[in-house]
Design a protein around this motif. Structure first.
Motif, mmCIF file in Angstrom:
data_model
loop_
_atom_site.group_PDB
_atom_site.id
_atom_site.type_symbol
_atom_site.label_atom_id
_atom_site.label_comp_id
_atom_site.label_asym_id
_atom_site.label_seq_id
_atom_site.Cartn_x
_atom_site.Cartn_y
_atom_site.Cartn_z
ATOM 1 N N ILE A 762 48.506 40.114 35.756
ATOM 2 C CA ILE A 762 47.789 38.979 35.178
ATOM 3 C C ILE A 762 46.350 38.967 35.688
ATOM 4 C CG2 ILE A 762 47.702 36.474 35.014
ATOM 5 C CD1 ILE A 762 50.793 36.559 35.372
ATOM 6 N N TYR A 764 44.647 41.453 36.572
ATOM 7 C CA TYR A 764 43.948 42.553 35.909
ATOM 8 C C TYR A 764 43.484 42.148 34.514
ATOM 9 C CZ TYR A 764 43.607 47.044 33.419
ATOM 10 O OH TYR A 764 43.209 48.094 32.655
ATOM 11 N N HIS A 765 44.388 41.534 33.773
ATOM 12 C CA HIS A 765 44.041 41.235 32.381
ATOM 13 C C HIS A 765 43.204 39.975 32.236
ATOM 14 C CE1 HIS A 765 46.063 44.452 30.333
ATOM 15 N NE2 HIS A 765 47.123 44.265 31.075
ATOM 16 N N GLN A 769 39.127 41.735 33.585
ATOM 17 C CA GLN A 769 38.532 42.138 32.319
ATOM 18 C C GLN A 769 37.617 41.072 31.745
ATOM 19 O OE1 GLN A 769 41.009 44.100 29.601
ATOM 20 N NE2 GLN A 769 41.748 45.510 31.123
#
Lengths: 852, 470
Positions: A762, A764-765, A769
């Protein structure tokens, strides 16, 4: 289901009184049982002890799954040829079973004209005996056999009905490949035989015609076999035989279109003959020895199980590679000298032993048998493991998004997204030539260019983990070793102590291969061996032209597992030297599924002894935090602590994220260590070292790297590491008390790590990003401020969105960073076709000394 | 060819005891990620910035290499010399032309080679130098370069020898410094010689112009230009002399140590030797004096010391420069460390950049500094970049992209701003994966809770029915 009920009630004799008698009870419990015998009405203690299967507690005669190869012998009828692994199924009546399975299919092969029959597959479910089998029939062709056919079949025999049902399709696939290995080589041989046969027939015909012209000589004193034959034959007979043979040739010819397979067989043959011709060179001698040894073990293992053979036959098998002239499938140079048909041929006396499997499938049989061994190893595991592994198999792609902890697949950050994988950016394309080239250069060059001066890696006694990329992920399964322990080249299993870390290169081995490099660089023309060594696990090399769509849609663990194994094993046969093989291996990263890890826990598994380590070191949370934040950990022992150091490293490995070898290598123990250098930090994450006996002036962990690593000194029981203030790791550590054994604790650890990984997912996304955009516009006046704001935001995100304690933020950050790095590397690799130096994170956190 | 290595024991034995230790977590140190550039197998002595993202390194392994410092890729290798490369020089193309940048390498094998930096091709191999090449300098005004060693030579861009002069000194020329359009200084041991270049048409002539009055008592270790039309020379005995580029006379002298015994130090250690100087702006010189950093105010006769850090390193400082747009003053030393200096963190309440490096460094604006005349500032140790296992020779700054250091261990280390790298990667991945983040979260989270044994059995049964059976 029904059986389960029976089992449950099986123990209830005490209540039988209410039913009036045993007979009634029996009738009540199984009214439909066909062959109720009198014994079942008698109390068990009165029964004689004999081997009648106990229906209450039905035990299969099969203790362990095995593969049975059987043939329909012209002389003896159905007979078992071999079992894999050797000697299994002891309780099981193989002869009987062979009769059963061979009779199933035999009616298929009774045509008047010659046709090539397809393989047939049958599933045999013997509920009563608890024997379940997948049976794969295939036909080999033999010029000497009746109707030219030699029916064979392979059976995967198991006691697990569910496994049979759920793995049917996979088995079908795999056995088809094996069958292809056998039959392709066989067809090549058969075609050659047929051609020779035609020549013989034509020659015979000519002789007959000549003979007809001449007057018969009544007083032929030396009546030879030849004349005998000629006298018995008529021209029309011979002509019909020629027609038949030509028909066969016509049928067989168009089937032999697999150039790839042919090339491989040819390479095997060439390599064999080449090595024989250069017998005097020591190198090749050694190589041949290995081949020989392999064959011998194979024969011993499997052919011993054959029905007793005549000594002559036996000898021919053994000598297949030594003094016996093995048939050359591909030698076109020598013209065949036609002979007059021998009497044995057309008389068909059937008193002669036919050729065995190895003779029938020159060069193909060994590969096929290897494949069978792989299949056995793969499917013999627990059904749950198979199924979980299949599920998790989808997690491997795209490789760049894969996060592993302790070499076990944990989560794929890019799954279902596909955008990174779908090309466009050229990422993770297995067939990308650039990628291949890069890898080869990588392996051959870069590692060795680092001289011992700035690295602990010494040329000779160094640890050399090889290089591989995220793209080259392949599954292996941990229990492979004990099945294959006889194989001299078993290097794929992580469960063997010396496998996981290193392949020790000798300098010569590595520097030698300008040859090898050339081979890899020159693309497809250089031969399939180069292709094979770089195929990602999804392209199965040997014996696959099975439609590729099937593979791309259904990529599962075992595809990889088997292909990986068979890739490498087929290399055995073909690759020009053991060195090649070694370097091939080093390119593959072995990851396993957590299920397989749990299934095959043993004393050399990753994570073994973790509870002991925990018990011994109170500072374990700090140790784990070190690993999970990507800080290299050095386990330092005294001169004689090699075993202890190795054990600790093996145990702690369970918590080491990442699997790309150049960046996340694990070295269990360096016995002759040198100072750690900066370069090493780029490669090793977990490193065991023993202090040399004689103290040297320079410490093993010099000041240049001391700030960036944690050191666990097992001699002084001291840990130098950043303090851990989070909760997650402490929880994992504390829970150990609930789980008494590692068998139960390690699955728990896997769950916890997965939990951790999902948080990183989570992060990471949702953070990684999205966050950069806010830093892009806002031009920070001071770079330090930017860093502070970023760290603050990161901590805040973890706190509010993931409810992660600030002390655990570095863990989450690191796990997502691993994936980012993999993706970046992947991209760079594809776009530059060049190696990028690995970036090393310098962890400048304040260290404390903990007393263990 | 043995490489230098400083072991910890040696460091402990060194005479300096009271060297600052950096704070453990180094909150002010942004360099938290490194890339290790491996190519050289021996000491790297020369490092030069090509443009904003490339640099060239050269060393005792007789090769030079071109690097991309964004990702650490090795772009080209220039090999051909047989003995260690001593000096490198870049010749930028004439403005407006599309020629590639040329790299000149001078080596102990008496060769000078001219390379095309983009292709790696060796364009010229000059052998007429006839002695070990110690230094190179370019005179862009004439599009020529000069090389120094036993003698001085002038070369055209194409490698044609234009002129050659004998060196009046006894030893080889160690430094060349162009000071005006047609004038350059050559340093040879403790002497300085000024030459003029006369260039007309095709012929070019180097003429000996002046032997600068002997000031230095020991060999010159550093020769630099100072922004306000002067140049400075520093020598082993600690003396720094400021010369006028116009009149070629000594303007001022600093750091004069009178007693020979004193400047020689114990065991000829030369504790005050000047290894390197920089003059980032008018009016001041930063000098590496032995193990210490001195900042001299060169506007005053007596050479007031603006800032000073005694015993900044355990061994002599080899090189110093500003990094990250002046955020840090970095020094590198034989002890293997690169240290970052600046204002103490406590004083950093205003986050703006100061106007010039000196202000940033001292944390005091020019005005305040002038008011506090007598005060000497002591810079604060902000960070320590440890990584080299031998002496750090020098480093080159690339601003936000970090900096590259090279050392006796044959490594080039590319130091990066960790957070910035992290952001860059995130941004990169974000761009590639697009804006579909929300869907990932859902699918995978549900995927995880999915039961493991699903429907497979039914399918298998179906398959079984289809399959041929007895």
């Amino acid at each position: 289901m029904k059986r389960a009920e029976k089992k449950k009630l099986g123990g209830g004799y005490a209540f039988n009184a209410m039913f009036g008698g045993y007979a009634d009870v029996a009738a009540y419990y199984h009214p439909n049982e066909e062959d109720e015998s009198i014994e079942e009405h008698i109390a068990p203690d009165l029964l004689p002890i004999y081997e009648k299967p106990d229906p209450w507690n039905l035990r299969s005669p099969i203790e362990k799954d095995f593969v049975l190869l059987a043939e329909f012998s012209e002389l003896e009828g159905p007979r078992p040829v071999l079992t894999i692994p050797y000697g299994t199924g002891g309780q099981f009546d193989k002869n009987n079973f062979a009769v059963k399975i061979m009779s199933v299919d035999y009616h298929n092969i009774s045509n008047n004209t010659f046709t090539v029959s397809d393989d047939t597959q049958v599933m045999i479910l013997e509920n009563r005996e608890g024997v379940y089998a997948y049976v794969h029939h295939f036909t080999l062709y033999d010029i000497h056999a009746r109707g030219f056919v030699r029916p064979f079949c392979m059976a995967y025999v198991t006691a697990d009905e569910n496994k049979m049902l759920s793995a049917y399709e996979d088995m079908l696939n795999e056995f088809s490949k094996v069958s292809k290995c056998f039959s392709y080589a066989n067809k090549l041989l058969f075609l050659k035989d047929i051609k020779h046969h035609i020549k013989n027939l034509e020659h015979t015909k000519e002789c007959l015609q000549k003979l007809e012209g001449e007057p018969p000589k009544p007083n032929e004193s030396d009546s030879t076999d030849e004349n005998d034959v000629l006298s018995e034959l008529t021209i029309t007979q011979v002509e019909s035989m020629i027609a038949e043979a030509k028909h066969i040739e016509k049928v067989i010819m168009p089937l032999l279109t697999d150039k790839k397979m042919e090339l491989k067989l040819k390479q095997a043959e060439d390599r064999f003959f080449m090595s024989r011709s250069m017998d005097f060179e020591e190198e090749h001698e050694r190589e041949e020895e290995i081949v020989q040894e392999e064959i011998n073990t194979e024969e011993k293992k499997e052919d011993v199980n054959c029905i007793k053979e005549t000594p002559r036959r036996k000898a021919s098998v053994y000598s297949l590679y030594s003094d016996y002239k093995p048939c050359r499938l591909f030698d076109e140079t020598r013209e065949y000298q036609p002979q007059i048909l021998s009497s044995a041929f057309f008389r068909k006396k059937f008193d002669k032993l036919l050729r065995n499997l190895h003779e029938l499938c020159p060069w193909g049989s060994h590969n096929a048998l290897r494949r069978l061994r792989c299949i056995q190893r793969y499917f013999s595991r627990d059904l749950a493991t198979l199924q979980i592994e299949k599920e998790e198999g989808t997690l491997i792609d795209p490789a760049a998004g894969l996060l592993t902890i302790g070499r076990c697949v944990t989560l794929n950050f890019m799954q279902h997204s596909g955008r990174l994988a779908d090309g466009g950016y050229g990422m993770s394309l297995p067939s990308n030539n650039l990628l291949r080239r890069r890898l080869s250069e990588d392996t051959l060059g870069s590692f060795n260019s680092s001289e011992s001066f700035y690295s602990i890696q010494d040329d000779r006694e160094s640890v050399h983990s090889g290089v591989s990329s995220a793209a080259e992920v392949a599954f292996i399964y941990a229990n492979s070793s004990h099945c294959d322990e006889h194989s001299p080249r078993n290097r794929y299993s992580i469960s063997e102590a010396d496998d996981y870390f290193v392949i020790n290169y000798k300098e010569g081995d590595v520097y030698e291969p300008p040859k090898a490099r050339e081979r890899y660089l020159t693309g497809s023309s250089a031969g399939t061996s180069s292709e094979r060594s770089f195929t990602t696990a999804t392209d199965i090399s040997f014996g696959t032209d099975v439609d590729q769509d099937l593979y791309t849609t259904r990529r599962s663990f075992y595809d990889r597992a088997i292909s990986m194994d068979s890739n490498c094993t087929s290399d055995d046969l073909i690759s020009s030297s053991p060195t090649d093989l070694e370097s091939n291996i080093s390119r593959k990263v072995a990851v396993i599924s957590a299920a397989d890890h749990i299934f095959s826990l043993n004393s050399s598994s990753i994570g073994h002894g973790i509870l002991k380590v925990f018990q011994e070191y109170r500072c374990s949370p700090e140790i784990l935090a070190t690993l999970l934040t990507g800080r290299p950990l050095v386990v330092l022992g005294g001169a004689k602590d090699e075993k202890a150091v190795t054990a600790i490293v093996t145990a702690l490995w369970l918590f080491l994220p990442g699997h790309t070898i150049p960046n996340h290598a694990v070295v269990p123990c360096l016995s002759k260590p040198k100072q750690i250098k900066m370069v090493d930090l780029a490669h090793f994450k977990l490193l065991g070292m023993c202090r040399p006996e004689r103290r040297t002036s320079s410490p093993l962990v010099p000041s240049s790297v001391r700030n960036y690593v944690s050191v666990l000194d097992i001699e002084r029981k001291m840990l130098t590491a950043p303090a851990y203030k989070g909760h997650i790791i402490k929880d994992i550590y504390k829970q150990r008390k609930i789980f008494k054994t590692e068998d139960t604790y390690i699955p728990f650890v896997h769950c916890e790590l997965l939990e951790l990984a999902t948080r990183a997912f989570i992060y990471y996304h949702c953070f990684c990003q999205k966050e950069p955009s806010s830093f892009q516009d806002n031009d920070f006046a001071h770079p330090l401020e930017r860093a502070n704001v970023y760290n603050m935001k990161s901590t805040e995100f973890c706190d509010t969105r993931l409810s992660v304690h600030p002390g655990d933020v570095p863990v989450i950050e690191y796990l997502s960073e691993i994936v980012k790095m993999q993706q970046y590397d992947e991209w760079a690799r594809c776009s530059y076709s060049d190696t990028l130096p690995t970036s090393v994170k310098l962890d400048l956190r304040e260290c404390k000394v903990f007393k263990a | 060819m043995a490489m230098l290595e400083i072991s910890d024991m040696q460091l402990l034995n060194s005479l300096v005891k009271n060297v600052d230790m950096v704070e453990d977590a180094q909150p002010c140190n942004l360099y938290r990620e490194v890339l290790i550039l491996q190519h050289h197998t021996d000491i790297v002595r020369a490092l030069i910035k090509v443009d904003d993202h490339r640099c060239v390194s050269a060393g005792d392994d007789c090769t030079a290499a071109l690097w991309d410092i964004e990702d650490g890729r090795k772009l080209n290798v220039f090999s051909g010399h047989k003995l260690p490369i001593n000096c490198i020089l870049l010749l930028k193309p004439e403005p407006g032309s599309y020629d590639d940048i040329l790299l000149i390498t001078g080596a102990s094998d008496k060769h000078i080679k001219v390379w095309n930096i983009e292709t790696g091709q060796c364009l010229e191999d000059i052998t007429e130098h006839n002695s070990s090449v110690k230094c190179l300098a370019s005179l862009p005004a004439f599009d020529i370069f000069i090389s120094g060693g036993e003698k001085l030579c002038a070369w055209s861009r194409k490698g044609k020898q234009l002129h050659q002069v004998e060196n009046p000194g006894k030893a080889d020329i160690q430094f060349l410094l162009p000071i005006k359009e047609n004038r350059f200084v050559a340093a040879c041991e403790e002497s300085l010689y000024v030459y003029t270049v006369e260039y007309c048409g095709d012929s070019c002539e180097i003429k000996f112009f002046k032997h600068l009055f002997r000031q230095h008592r020991e060999a010159i270790g550093s020769l630099i230009n100072v922004p306000d039309g002067s140049f400075a020379s520093g020598s082993l005995d600690g003396l720094i002399v400021l010369w006028s580029s116009h009149t070629l006379s000594a303007i001022r002298q600093f750091n004069q140590i009178k007693e020979e015994k004193e400047f020689r130090g114990i065991d000829n250690h030369y504790p005050f030797s000047i290894q390197h100087m920089i003059s980032p702006e008018k009016g001041c010189i930063f000098a590496a004096v032995g193990n210490s950093i001195y900042v001299f105010d060169i506007t005053k006769d007596q050479g007031r010391i603006i800032a000073k850090k005694q015993d900044a390193h355990m061994s002599k400082i080899k090189h110093m420069d500003f990094l990250y747009h002046g955020l840090y003053l970095a020094t590198c030393s034989e002890d293997g460390a690169i240290k970052l200096w600046g204002r103490a963190p406590a004083e950093k309440n205003d986050k703006d950049y100061f106007m010039n490096p000196l202000e940033t460094f001292t944390g005091l604006s020019d005005k305040i500094r002038k008011l506090k005349k007598s005060e000497t500032v002591e810079p604060c140790l902000l960070g320590e970049c440890l990584g080299h296992s031998g002496a750090v020779q020098l480093f080159v700054d690339f601003g936000e992209e970090g900096f590259v250091s090279c050392g006796g261990d044959g490594l080039l280390i590319l130091w990066k701003d960790g957070v910035l790298q992290n952001l860059k990667r995130s941004q990169f991945i974000g761009e590639m994966t697009g804006a579909t983040q929300s869907s990932y979260t859902c699918s995978t989270l549900t995927g995880l809770s999915r039961p493991i044994f699903t429907g497979d059995d039914d399918q298998a049964t179906l398959r079984t029915e289809e399959s041929p059976s007895d």
